[in-house]
Motif scaffolding. Structure first.
Motif, PDB file in Angstrom:
ATOM      1  N   HIS A  50       4.379   6.971   4.834  1.00  0.00           N
ATOM      2  CA  HIS A  50       4.653   5.900   3.882  1.00  0.00           C
ATOM      3  C   HIS A  50       4.065   4.564   4.332  1.00  0.00           C
ATOM      4  CE1 HIS A  50       7.769   4.102   6.429  1.00  0.00           C
ATOM      5  NE2 HIS A  50       8.278   5.313   6.602  1.00  0.00           N
ATOM      6  N   PRO A  51       3.983   3.597   3.393  1.00  0.00           N
ATOM      7  CA  PRO A  51       3.524   2.250   3.744  1.00  0.00           C
ATOM      8  C   PRO A  51       4.494   1.583   4.721  1.00  0.00           C
ATOM      9  CG  PRO A  51       3.538   2.559   1.355  1.00  0.00           C
ATOM     10  CD  PRO A  51       4.229   3.740   1.962  1.00  0.00           C
ATOM     11  N   HIS A  52       4.063   0.497   5.318  1.00  0.00           N
ATOM     12  CA  HIS A  52       4.876  -0.250   6.271  1.00  0.00           C
ATOM     13  C   HIS A  52       6.214  -0.652   5.639  1.00  0.00           C
ATOM     14  CE1 HIS A  52       6.127  -3.322   9.123  1.00  0.00           C
ATOM     15  NE2 HIS A  52       5.205  -2.843   9.947  1.00  0.00           N
ATOM     16  N   PRO A  53       7.327  -0.496   6.373  1.00  0.00           N
ATOM     17  CA  PRO A  53       8.647  -0.850   5.833  1.00  0.00           C
ATOM     18  C   PRO A  53       8.772  -2.293   5.338  1.00  0.00           C
ATOM     19  CG  PRO A  53       8.923   0.442   7.815  1.00  0.00           C
ATOM     20  CD  PRO A  53       7.449   0.135   7.700  1.00  0.00           C
ATOM     21  N   LEU A  54       8.043  -3.228   5.946  1.00  0.00           N
ATOM     22  CA  LEU A  54       8.106  -4.619   5.492  1.00  0.00           C
ATOM     23  C   LEU A  54       7.515  -4.796   4.097  1.00  0.00           C
ATOM     24  CD1 LEU A  54       7.225  -6.628   8.731  1.00  0.00           C
ATOM     25  CD2 LEU A  54       9.471  -6.286   7.670  1.00  0.00           C
ATOM     26  N   TYR A  55       6.751  -3.796   3.635  1.00  0.00           N
ATOM     27  CA  TYR A  55       6.142  -3.853   2.306  1.00  0.00           C
ATOM     28  C   TYR A  55       6.762  -2.820   1.362  1.00  0.00           C
ATOM     29  CZ  TYR A  55       2.858  -6.598   4.959  1.00  0.00           C
ATOM     30  OH  TYR A  55       2.306  -7.550   5.773  1.00  0.00           O
ATOM     31  N   GLY A  56       8.024  -2.466   1.626  1.00  0.00           N
ATOM     32  CA  GLY A  56       8.741  -1.556   0.748  1.00  0.00           C
ATOM     33  C   GLY A  56       8.517  -0.087   1.035  1.00  0.00           C
ATOM     34  N   GLY A  57       7.965   0.224   2.173  1.00  0.00           N
ATOM     35  CA  GLY A  57       7.657   1.609   2.496  1.00  0.00           C
ATOM     36  C   GLY A  57       8.822   2.359   3.116  1.00  0.00           C
ATOM     37  N   ASP A  58       9.114   3.525   2.591  1.00  0.00           N
ATOM     38  CA  ASP A  58      10.026   4.481   3.202  1.00  0.00           C
ATOM     39  C   ASP A  58       9.665   5.856   2.643  1.00  0.00           C
ATOM     40  OD1 ASP A  58      11.227   4.789   0.683  1.00  0.00           O
ATOM     41  OD2 ASP A  58      12.970   3.600   1.192  1.00  0.00           O
ATOM     42  N   MET A  59      10.331   6.889   3.112  1.00  0.00           N
ATOM     43  CA  MET A  59       9.932   8.241   2.710  1.00  0.00           C
ATOM     44  C   MET A  59      10.223   8.529   1.245  1.00  0.00           C
ATOM     45  SD  MET A  59      12.519  10.857   4.545  1.00  0.00           S
ATOM     46  CE  MET A  59      14.262  10.839   4.271  1.00  0.00           C
ATOM     47  N   ASP A  60      10.991   7.656   0.565  1.00  0.00           N
ATOM     48  CA  ASP A  60      11.273   7.823  -0.855  1.00  0.00           C
ATOM     49  C   ASP A  60      10.442   6.876  -1.724  1.00  0.00           C
ATOM     50  OD1 ASP A  60      13.225   9.840  -0.406  1.00  0.00           O
ATOM     51  OD2 ASP A  60      14.647   8.286   0.173  1.00  0.00           O
ATOM     52  N   ASN A  61       9.411   6.295  -1.151  1.00  0.00           N
ATOM     53  CA  ASN A  61       8.490   5.415  -1.857  1.00  0.00           C
ATOM     54  C   ASN A  61       7.894   6.170  -3.051  1.00  0.00           C
ATOM     55  OD1 ASN A  61       5.453   4.638  -2.156  1.00  0.00           O
ATOM     56  ND2 ASN A  61       6.412   2.830  -1.241  1.00  0.00           N
ATOM     57  N   PRO A  62       7.751   5.528  -4.225  1.00  0.00           N
ATOM     58  CA  PRO A  62       7.227   6.224  -5.403  1.00  0.00           C
ATOM     59  C   PRO A  62       5.849   6.874  -5.197  1.00  0.00           C
ATOM     60  CG  PRO A  62       8.121   4.092  -6.039  1.00  0.00           C
ATOM     61  CD  PRO A  62       8.146   4.157  -4.536  1.00  0.00           C
ATOM     62  N   VAL A  63       4.985   6.243  -4.421  1.00  0.00           N
ATOM     63  CA  VAL A  63       3.666   6.830  -4.156  1.00  0.00           C
ATOM     64  C   VAL A  63       3.812   8.110  -3.334  1.00  0.00           C
ATOM     65  CG1 VAL A  63       1.437   6.470  -3.020  1.00  0.00           C
ATOM     66  CG2 VAL A  63       2.486   4.609  -4.317  1.00  0.00           C
ATOM     67  N   ILE A  64       4.667   8.072  -2.315  1.00  0.00           N
ATOM     68  CA  ILE A  64       4.900   9.252  -1.478  1.00  0.00           C
ATOM     69  C   ILE A  64       5.518  10.371  -2.301  1.00  0.00           C
ATOM     70  CG2 ILE A  64       6.225  10.135   0.502  1.00  0.00           C
ATOM     71  CD1 ILE A  64       3.766   8.371   1.204  1.00  0.00           C
ATOM     72  N   MET A  65       6.466  10.048  -3.170  1.00  0.00           N
ATOM     73  CA  MET A  65       7.109  11.066  -4.001  1.00  0.00           C
ATOM     74  C   MET A  65       6.111  11.700  -4.982  1.00  0.00           C
ATOM     75  SD  MET A  65      10.080  11.174  -2.724  1.00  0.00           S
ATOM     76  CE  MET A  65      10.900  12.248  -3.875  1.00  0.00           C
ATOM     77  N   SER A  66       5.212  10.896  -5.528  1.00  0.00           N
ATOM     78  CA  SER A  66       4.188  11.433  -6.428  1.00  0.00           C
ATOM     79  C   SER A  66       3.228  12.349  -5.689  1.00  0.00           C
ATOM     80  CB  SER A  66       3.397  10.293  -7.080  1.00  0.00           C
ATOM     81  OG  SER A  66       4.217   9.545  -7.929  1.00  0.00           O
ATOM     82  N   LEU A  67       2.816  11.920  -4.500  1.00  0.00           N
ATOM     83  CA  LEU A  67       1.930  12.768  -3.694  1.00  0.00           C
ATOM     84  C   LEU A  67       2.624  14.073  -3.308  1.00  0.00           C
ATOM     85  CD1 LEU A  67       0.266  10.112  -1.374  1.00  0.00           C
ATOM     86  CD2 LEU A  67      -0.879  11.528  -3.094  1.00  0.00           C
ATOM     87  N   GLU A  68       3.904  13.979  -2.944  1.00  0.00           N
ATOM     88  CA  GLU A  68       4.644  15.183  -2.596  1.00  0.00           C
ATOM     89  C   GLU A  68       4.653  16.166  -3.764  1.00  0.00           C
ATOM     90  OE1 GLU A  68       8.744  16.129  -0.406  1.00  0.00           O
ATOM     91  OE2 GLU A  68       9.013  15.226  -2.390  1.00  0.00           O
ATOM     92  N   SER A  69       4.934  15.680  -4.955  1.00  0.00           N
ATOM     93  CA  SER A  69       4.952  16.544  -6.137  1.00  0.00           C
ATOM     94  C   SER A  69       3.596  17.196  -6.370  1.00  0.00           C
ATOM     95  CB  SER A  69       5.339  15.746  -7.386  1.00  0.00           C
ATOM     96  OG  SER A  69       6.671  15.350  -7.318  1.00  0.00           O
ATOM     97  N   LEU A  70       2.540  16.420  -6.230  1.00  0.00           N
ATOM     98  CA  LEU A  70       1.191  16.945  -6.423  1.00  0.00           C
ATOM     99  C   LEU A  70       0.898  18.088  -5.458  1.00  0.00           C
ATOM    100  CD1 LEU A  70      -1.659  16.543  -7.765  1.00  0.00           C
ATOM    101  CD2 LEU A  70      -2.183  15.142  -5.778  1.00  0.00           C
ATOM    102  N   PHE A  71       1.182  17.877  -4.182  1.00  0.00           N
ATOM    103  CA  PHE A  71       0.898  18.910  -3.188  1.00  0.00           C
ATOM    104  C   PHE A  71       1.809  20.129  -3.343  1.00  0.00           C
ATOM    105  CE2 PHE A  71      -1.241  15.404  -0.943  1.00  0.00           C
ATOM    106  CZ  PHE A  71      -2.475  16.016  -0.736  1.00  0.00           C
ATOM    107  N   LEU A  72       3.101  19.913  -3.612  1.00  0.00           N
ATOM    108  CA  LEU A  72       4.012  21.044  -3.821  1.00  0.00           C
ATOM    109  C   LEU A  72       3.585  21.875  -5.016  1.00  0.00           C
ATOM    110  CD1 LEU A  72       7.443  19.334  -3.147  1.00  0.00           C
ATOM    111  CD2 LEU A  72       6.359  21.093  -1.735  1.00  0.00           C
ATOM    112  N   ASP A  73       3.167  21.212  -6.084  1.00  0.00           N
ATOM    113  CA  ASP A  73       2.722  21.911  -7.287  1.00  0.00           C
ATOM    114  C   ASP A  73       1.510  22.794  -7.032  1.00  0.00           C
ATOM    115  OD1 ASP A  73       4.720  20.676  -8.703  1.00  0.00           O
ATOM    116  OD2 ASP A  73       3.409  19.211  -9.671  1.00  0.00           O
TER     117      ASP A  73
END
Length: 84
Positions: A50-73
């Protein structure tokens, strides 16, 4: 345009999803994450950072969740985690 392996990925509905919470405690530090698998066993795992935590990054970040869905699919297992 470059035609790499990601260009051939497409979205599909994942009907069976196996998620496992993993915690690793090396010394005084900790690493907690989620290993996700879609249906059958996958031979390939994508580690999502995920992106740096100071910029809103965590493992539930919308970009990370979208990428996860893409790869799982597309049959990959994924591992996403919070790091500090």
């Amino acid at each position: 345009m470059h035609q790499g392996p990601l260009n051939s990925l497409s979205f599909h509905y994942v009907s069976k999803l196996d998620r496992q919470f993993i915690r690793y405690l090396p010394g005084h530090n900790s690493l907690a994450g989620i290993l996700s698998k879609a249906g059958k066993e996958s031979k390939e795992v994508v580690i999502l950072l995920h992106p740096h935590p100071l910029y809103g990054g965590d493992m539930d970040n919308p970009v990370i969740m979208s990428l996860e869905s893409l790869f799982l699919d597309n049959g990959f297992a994924t591992f996403r985690f919070n790091f500090r």
